[in-house]
Design a protein around this motif. Structure first.
Motif, short mmCIF file in Angstrom:
data_model
loop_
_atom_site.label_atom_id
_atom_site.label_comp_id
_atom_site.label_asym_id
_atom_site.label_seq_id
_atom_site.Cartn_x
_atom_site.Cartn_y
_atom_site.Cartn_z
N VAL A 231 67.05 -6.59 19.69
CA VAL A 231 67.77 -6.37 18.99
C VAL A 231 67.72 -4.77 19.27
N GLY A 232 66.97 -4.00 18.93
CA GLY A 232 67.08 -2.83 19.04
C GLY A 232 68.11 -2.71 20.51
N ASN A 233 68.73 -2.61 20.95
CA ASN A 233 69.63 -2.43 22.53
C ASN A 233 70.38 -3.83 22.55
N TRP A 234 70.74 -4.49 21.06
CA TRP A 234 71.49 -5.97 21.63
C TRP A 234 72.97 -5.38 21.97
N ALA A 235 73.70 -4.24 22.27
CA ALA A 235 74.73 -4.08 22.74
C ALA A 235 74.86 -3.92 24.25
N THR A 236 73.12 -4.04 24.75
CA THR A 236 73.53 -4.34 25.79
C THR A 236 73.27 -5.65 26.14
N PHE A 237 72.06 -6.30 25.21
CA PHE A 237 71.67 -7.52 25.38
C PHE A 237 72.80 -9.17 25.34
N GLU A 238 73.59 -8.05 24.43
CA GLU A 238 74.96 -9.11 23.90
C GLU A 238 75.48 -9.37 24.88
N LYS A 239 75.56 -8.60 26.03
CA LYS A 239 76.20 -8.80 26.90
C LYS A 239 75.98 -10.12 27.84
N GLY A 240 74.44 -9.96 28.26
CA GLY A 240 73.64 -11.30 28.94
C GLY A 240 72.71 -9.66 29.83
N ILE A 241 71.93 -10.62 30.19
CA ILE A 241 70.82 -10.00 31.44
C ILE A 241 71.37 -11.29 32.81
N LYS A 242 71.92 -10.13 33.82
CA LYS A 242 72.11 -11.08 34.88
C LYS A 242 71.55 -11.61 35.97
N ALA A 243 71.02 -12.82 35.96
CA ALA A 243 69.89 -13.23 37.11
C ALA A 243 70.22 -12.86 38.01
N ASP A 244 69.25 -12.47 39.25
CA ASP A 244 69.40 -12.60 40.43
C ASP A 244 68.56 -13.76 40.97
N ASN A 245 68.11 -14.27 40.45
CA ASN A 245 66.92 -15.17 41.10
C ASN A 245 68.28 -16.62 40.76
N TYR A 246 67.60 -18.07 41.50
CA TYR A 246 67.37 -19.43 41.15
C TYR A 246 68.25 -19.12 39.68
N ILE A 247 68.40 -19.84 38.49
CA ILE A 247 67.95 -20.59 37.78
C ILE A 247 68.39 -22.09 37.29
N GLY A 248 67.38 -22.47 36.51
CA GLY A 248 68.03 -24.08 36.80
C GLY A 248 66.73 -24.95 36.93
N ASP A 249 67.69 -25.85 36.52
CA ASP A 249 65.89 -27.42 37.21
C ASP A 249 65.81 -27.53 38.94
N ILE A 250 65.66 -28.60 39.43
CA ILE A 250 65.10 -29.08 40.67
C ILE A 250 66.43 -29.65 41.13
N PHE A 251 67.49 -30.27 40.42
CA PHE A 251 68.89 -30.93 40.71
C PHE A 251 69.81 -30.37 41.36
N GLY A 252 69.44 -28.71 40.63
CA GLY A 252 70.61 -28.05 40.76
C GLY A 252 72.10 -28.06 39.97
N SER A 253 71.57 -28.51 39.15
CA SER A 253 73.06 -28.93 37.80
C SER A 253 73.62 -27.86 37.22
N PHE A 254 73.53 -26.62 37.68
CA PHE A 254 74.54 -25.37 37.00
C PHE A 254 75.40 -24.86 38.78
N GLY A 255 74.96 -26.24 39.83
CA GLY A 255 76.08 -25.82 40.96
C GLY A 255 75.16 -24.69 42.23
N LYS A 256 74.27 -24.28 41.93
CA LYS A 256 73.42 -24.08 42.74
C LYS A 256 72.48 -24.80 43.13
N THR A 257 71.94 -24.17 44.29
CA THR A 257 71.01 -24.57 44.92
C THR A 257 69.55 -24.00 44.52
N PRO A 258 68.44 -24.31 44.77
CA PRO A 258 67.43 -24.62 44.51
C PRO A 258 66.68 -23.61 45.62
N ASP A 259 65.86 -22.77 45.22
CA ASP A 259 65.48 -22.01 46.47
C ASP A 259 64.04 -22.11 46.64
N PHE A 260 63.55 -23.14 46.33
CA PHE A 260 62.58 -23.68 46.54
C PHE A 260 62.44 -25.56 47.15
#
Length: 369
Positions: A337-366
């Protein structure tokens, strides 16, 4: 507690639910998700830094937890899902489908207690997880009837042997979260002054001098903020053989990336509901923080300790765990909340995020099939 005033407070004819046009929707910065009442107590107390001055009735939430609490000034909401995976999934699904909220920029903080693996952590500590792994989607064989060569009666469904993948996955076995966000949350949480109890200190002492010193380094430590992963299952389990078997499963399903620190119930269900909402662009899956605090050890200090009834779960860790979830979680809330100007834009993920199926269109790194 007052209900929300203005356009949202107009009840439907029969149920007292509220309607909202798109312009009236509440867009919280943070949504705290607890699973049962005691986990919410510190957040909702008079001493809390959050003042939940509004209650919003949301259709489809669990019995006894029908209202979302809302701190209007800080833009923070809190819900309680009800225990067990089905309640958690249905409650979060009802929330994300509700026309009352715009959750597209909301950060979700999953805040609950857990059993803790004494090899790596102790009661009262708070773990922030990158992985959540469901461990109860397996065949279960009676432990009294298994071959002597087996270390556990659990086997992935369709797997030819222990240590092998199941014949198919359901999709809720593994979720991976935004590690950059987790690291920021850890840095915020570590500012908190955590509490302890005399009973917890006494309980930890039982784990000193363990065979091969397997528990000595971690179990006897004071509560702290740690990075570690979480298992989910509908059953409460206790015992070294079960815990070791599930620890092996966590490594198997994530190609050794995840390490079992905490065991809980609802996390994979909540993440499954949020993932499906994200696929509908109702939430942002990269804005999830998973925090679990150890309230009890997942096994006895020695195999010589024979279980007796009634089984006592809490040996001084429950109250510190609940309190430390609030104390550390509040620092995360303040950081966002105290840094909302930054957090409102989102924090970019450098790792895979999601489920084991790759539902967001990327391949899991496991590894997966």
């Amino acid at each position: 507690m007052d209900t929300l005033e203005g356009p949202l407070s107009q009840p439907q004819e029969k149920h007292g639910y509220v309607r909202a046009d798109a312009g009236d929707r509440i867009a919280p910065k943070i949504f705290i998700v607890t699973m049962f009442s005691q986990e919410a107590t510190n957040w909702l107390s008079d001493e809390s830094a959050l003042k939940f001055d509004r209650a919003i009735r949301v259709p489809g939430l669990s019995h006894g937890h029908e209202d979302v609490r809302y701190d209007v000034e800080k833009g923070v909401c809190l819900m309680t899902t009800g225990m067990a995976l089905v309640n958690a999934a249905l409650s979060v699904s009802a929330l994300t489908a509700s026309p009352l909220f715009d959750l597209t920029k909301t950060y979700f903080i999953l805040s609950g207690i857990a059993g803790v693996n004494p090899k790596v952590a102790t009661i009262g500590s708070v773990a922030l997880a990158k992985f959540a792994v469901q461990v109860d989607i397996q065949l279960e064989f009676d432990g009294r009837e298994i071959p002597e060569s087996w270390t556990t009666g659990y086997l992935p469904i369709g797997a030819p042997s222990h240590g092998s993948f199941p014949s198919h996955f359901t999709g809720s076995e593994v979720f991976e979260l935004n590690d950059n966000l987790r690291k920021l949350a850890v840095s915020f949480a570590r500012v908190a002054d955590l509490v302890d109890s005399e009973a917890a200190v006494t309980n930890r002492a039982l784990y000193a001098g363990s065979v091969d010193g397997v528990f000595d380094a971690a179990a006897s430590q004071k509560p702290s903020i740690i990075e570690g992963d979480v298992t989910a299952s509908n059953m409460f389990f206790h015992g070294r053989h079960l815990a070791d078997g599930f620890e092996d499963l966590v490594k198997l399903y994530t190609s050794g990336q995840a390490k079992y620190y905490m065991t809980a119930m609802e996390d994979t269900a909540i993440l499954a509901a949020l993932l499906r909402a994200a696929l509908q662009e109702r939430v942002d899956f990269s804005r999830i923080i998973l925090m679990r605090a150890g309230s009890n050890f997942d096994r006895s200090p020695s195999l010589d300790n024979i279980i007796s009834l009634p089984f006592v779960i809490d040996h001084g860790g429950f109250q510190p765990a609940c309190r430390n979830l609030y104390l550390s979680g509040m620092k995360v809330v303040e950081g966002i909340v105290g840094n909302w100007a930054t957090f409102e834009k989102g924090i970019k993920a450098d790792n895979y995020i999601g489920d084991i199926f790759g539902s967001f269109g990327k391949t899991p790194d496991f590894k997966h099939i």
